[in-house]
Design an enzyme around this catalytic site. Structure first.
Site, PDB file in Angstrom:
ATOM      1  N   TYR A 142      -0.619  10.393   9.536  1.00 43.00           N
ATOM      2  CA  TYR A 142       0.786  10.138   9.809  1.00 43.00           C
ATOM      3  C   TYR A 142       1.478  10.239  11.316  1.00 43.00           C
ATOM      4  O   TYR A 142       2.143   9.523  11.676  1.00 43.00           O
ATOM      5  CB  TYR A 142       1.696  11.353   9.094  1.00 43.00           C
ATOM      6  CG  TYR A 142       2.148  10.957   7.709  1.00 43.00           C
ATOM      7  CD1 TYR A 142       1.065  10.708   6.742  1.00 43.00           C
ATOM      8  CD2 TYR A 142       3.567  10.896   7.447  1.00 43.00           C
ATOM      9  CE1 TYR A 142       1.657  10.479   5.441  1.00 43.00           C
ATOM     10  CE2 TYR A 142       3.702  10.643   5.972  1.00 43.00           C
ATOM     11  CZ  TYR A 142       2.762  10.277   5.064  1.00 43.00           C
ATOM     12  OH  TYR A 142       3.221  10.067   3.788  1.00 43.00           O
ATOM     13  N   LYS A 189     -12.021  13.633   1.220  1.00 43.35           N
ATOM     14  CA  LYS A 189     -12.930  12.636   0.829  1.00 43.35           C
ATOM     15  C   LYS A 189     -14.051  12.791   1.696  1.00 43.35           C
ATOM     16  O   LYS A 189     -14.430  12.113   2.717  1.00 43.35           O
ATOM     17  CB  LYS A 189     -12.125  11.160   0.951  1.00 43.35           C
ATOM     18  CG  LYS A 189     -12.813   9.975   0.920  1.00 43.35           C
ATOM     19  CD  LYS A 189     -12.902   9.686  -0.832  1.00 43.35           C
ATOM     20  CE  LYS A 189     -13.685   8.284  -1.074  1.00 43.35           C
ATOM     21  NZ  LYS A 189     -13.896   8.092  -2.322  1.00 43.35           N
ATOM     22  N   ASP A 221     -10.207  10.786  -4.877  1.00 44.65           N
ATOM     23  CA  ASP A 221     -10.123   9.702  -6.029  1.00 44.65           C
ATOM     24  C   ASP A 221     -10.239  10.522  -7.497  1.00 44.65           C
ATOM     25  O   ASP A 221      -9.556  10.381  -8.454  1.00 44.65           O
ATOM     26  CB  ASP A 221     -11.259   8.644  -5.972  1.00 44.65           C
ATOM     27  CG  ASP A 221     -12.757   9.147  -5.514  1.00 44.65           C
ATOM     28  OD1 ASP A 221     -12.617  10.216  -5.320  1.00 44.65           O
ATOM     29  OD2 ASP A 221     -13.455   8.309  -5.253  1.00 44.65           O
ATOM     30  N   ASP A 245       0.744  13.936  -0.093  1.00 49.70           N
ATOM     31  CA  ASP A 245       1.837  12.736  -0.142  1.00 49.70           C
ATOM     32  C   ASP A 245       1.786  12.101  -1.545  1.00 49.70           C
ATOM     33  O   ASP A 245       2.593  12.082  -2.550  1.00 49.70           O
ATOM     34  CB  ASP A 245       1.951  11.537   0.916  1.00 49.70           C
ATOM     35  CG  ASP A 245       3.223  11.028   0.712  1.00 49.70           C
ATOM     36  OD1 ASP A 245       4.347  11.379   0.263  1.00 49.70           O
ATOM     37  OD2 ASP A 245       3.133   9.611   0.912  1.00 49.70           O
ATOM     38  N   ASP A 249       3.226  13.063  -5.759  1.00 53.24           N
ATOM     39  CA  ASP A 249       4.152  12.150  -6.262  1.00 53.24           C
ATOM     40  C   ASP A 249       3.617  11.763  -7.813  1.00 53.24           C
ATOM     41  O   ASP A 249       4.392  11.745  -8.780  1.00 53.24           O
ATOM     42  CB  ASP A 249       4.207  10.683  -5.563  1.00 53.24           C
ATOM     43  CG  ASP A 249       5.763  10.564  -4.897  1.00 53.24           C
ATOM     44  OD1 ASP A 249       5.910  11.580  -4.364  1.00 53.24           O
ATOM     45  OD2 ASP A 249       6.134   9.361  -4.945  1.00 53.24           O
TER      46      ASP A 249
HETATM   47  C1  IPM Z   1       7.852  12.807   1.344  1.00 43.54           C
HETATM   48  C2  IPM Z   1       8.162  11.401   1.758  1.00 43.54           C
HETATM   49  C3  IPM Z   1       7.921  11.298   3.266  1.00 43.54           C
HETATM   50  C4  IPM Z   1       6.563  11.162   3.535  1.00 43.54           C
HETATM   51  C5  IPM Z   1       8.381   9.848   3.756  1.00 43.54           C
HETATM   52  C6  IPM Z   1       9.956   9.747   3.536  1.00 43.54           C
HETATM   53  C7  IPM Z   1       8.195   9.786   5.332  1.00 43.54           C
HETATM   54  O1  IPM Z   1       7.505  10.154   1.133  1.00 43.54           O
HETATM   55  O2  IPM Z   1       8.431  13.779   2.085  1.00 43.54           O
HETATM   56  O3  IPM Z   1       6.898  12.965   0.596  1.00 43.54           O
HETATM   57  O4  IPM Z   1       5.693  10.568   3.376  1.00 43.54           O
HETATM   58  O5  IPM Z   1       5.949  12.383   3.734  1.00 43.54           O
HETATM   59 MN    MN Z   2       6.101  11.305  -0.482  1.00 41.28          MN
END
Ligand code: IPM
Ligand code: MN
Length: 370
Positions: A142, A189, A221, A245, A249
């Site tokens: 990032y 990884k 993975d 990240d 999710d």
């Molecule tokens: C999160 C979001 C952010 C990230 C984006 C909005 C930059 O997806 O907080 O998880 O990737 O960190």
């Molecule tokens: Mn995110």
């Protein structure tokens, strides 16, 4: 207790969900005799439209001098499909994380009994799921050097980590494991990436300081698969920025709704609290978004202030609302309450205003279509 909180409503549903969390915090202040002072600031697309910058200086300064930051969400589809956009809403959040040195992003994942029927994973697999992801937040791909040549034929993003960056979040994760079931899993990884081998080396070295924690390793993975196959094996997961990240999710589907996932970002100074979900532009202004993740994030903030009883009262009020079916459309598409009413009800429950709760509940429980 007196606290100064910078409030960043942000884009999309951000304002709606943050306003519910503020109602709840106000009820907590009233009941327990605290005084929270809110400083509202702009960040994200709203800030770009108004000031030309994703993170205006005024907002950053307010955050730096605050005791905590409460954030809704940033993001606007107008920028997503435009690779040439010079300024993007997300840059505001990334710059804020970096400036406040919020290196540890803490994302608790819990499967709620009441929501198990909603999750795409079988209920028997969800039994006992309760873990925390520690995602490194200010390093890795990032924030490494980014390059693209003039005619867009080649681009690169550098993934880089220092020992110090790994060690500080790993220690936080070990400490959390000590307070929980005593298990820590490093996701990396290391069969391919040099940065992952550094993570393993550092984490292995410091494990001797935490003899009561059982350390394990998983390649990312495989971890992605294990999260769906056998998620109850996890207690604390620690991982680098991008893996965290993606995995968080994925893990959010275990709780039944992305609308139920809060997060805390911590460093050495001001901490930031936000829902894991994004700005959900399709729902903006419709009063249908789930405010519970942001309210849970507010509870994490109370906990961070040392107000454990207050944080527990908020979590219990959320449980109570779920039990009574006072939930938004994502949780019950047939019979749901508006965002603002869910916020009202949770705040009234904390304030013990039972008459208010009964009146509102009667109005919305009579019909299934609001
Ligand atoms: C999160 C979001 C952010 C990230 C984006 C909005 C930059 O997806 O907080 O998880 O990737 O960190
Ligand atoms: Mn995110």
């Amino acid at each position: 207790m007196q606290k100064k909180i910078t409030v960043i409503e942000g884009d999309g549903i951000g304002p709606e969900v943050v306003q519910q969390a503020i109602k709840v915090l106000d009820a907590v202040c009233e009941k327990y005799g605290h005084n929270f002072n809110y400083d509202h600031q702009l960040m994200g697309a709203v800030a770009i439209y108004e000031t030309g910058e994703a993170l205006p200086k005024e907002c950053l300064e307010s955050c730096m001098y605050a005791d905590a930051v409460l954030l809704g969400a940033v993001g606007d589809p107008a920028f997503d499909n435009n690779p040439e956009a010079k300024v993007r809403p997300e840059q505001g959040l990334l710059a804020l994380r970096k400036a406040l040195q919020l290196f540890a992003n803490v994302r608790p994942v819990k499967a709620y009994d009441r929501l198990m029927h909603m999750a795409p994973v079988k209920p028997e697999i969800l039994q006992g799921v309760d873990f925390v992801i520690f995602r490194e937040l200010t390093g890795g791909i990032y924030f490494g050097e980014k390059k693209v040549d003039k005619d867009y034929t080649q681009a690169s993003d550098l993934c880089s980590y220092s020992r110090m960056e790994v060690e500080r979040i790993a220690r936080m994760a070990f400490e959390m494991a000590q307070k929980r079931a005593g298990k820590l899993c490093l996701v990396d990884k290391a069969n391919v990436l040099e940065t992952s081998r550094l993570w393993r080396k550092v984490v292995k070295e410091i494990t001797t300081d935490y003899p009561d924690v059982e350390l394990s390793f998983l390649f990312v993975d495989n971890a992605a698969m294990q999260l769906i196959l056998n998620p109850s094996q996890f207690d604390v997961i620690v991982t680098e920025n991008m893996f965290g990240d993606i995995l968080s999710d994925e893990a959010s589907i275990l709780s039944g709704s992305l609308g139920m996932m809060p997060s805390a970002s911590k460093g050495t100074g001001t901490a930031l609290f936000e829902p894991v979900h994004g700005s959900y532009p399709q729902a903006k202004g419709k009063d249908i978004a789930n405010p519970m993740a942001t309210i849970q994030a507010a509870a994490m903030m109370l906990d961070h202030f040392g107000l454990t009883e207050e944080a527990k009262a908020v979590d219990e009020a959320i449980d109570w609302a779920m039990e009574k079916g006072m939930v938004t459309k994502d949780i019950n598409p047939e019979s749901f309450f508006p965002t603002s009413i869910v916020g009202d009800l949770i705040a009234s429950k904390i304030a013990n205003d039972i008459d208010h709760v009964n009146n509102k509940y009667r109005i919305y429980n009579q019909s299934t279509i609001i």
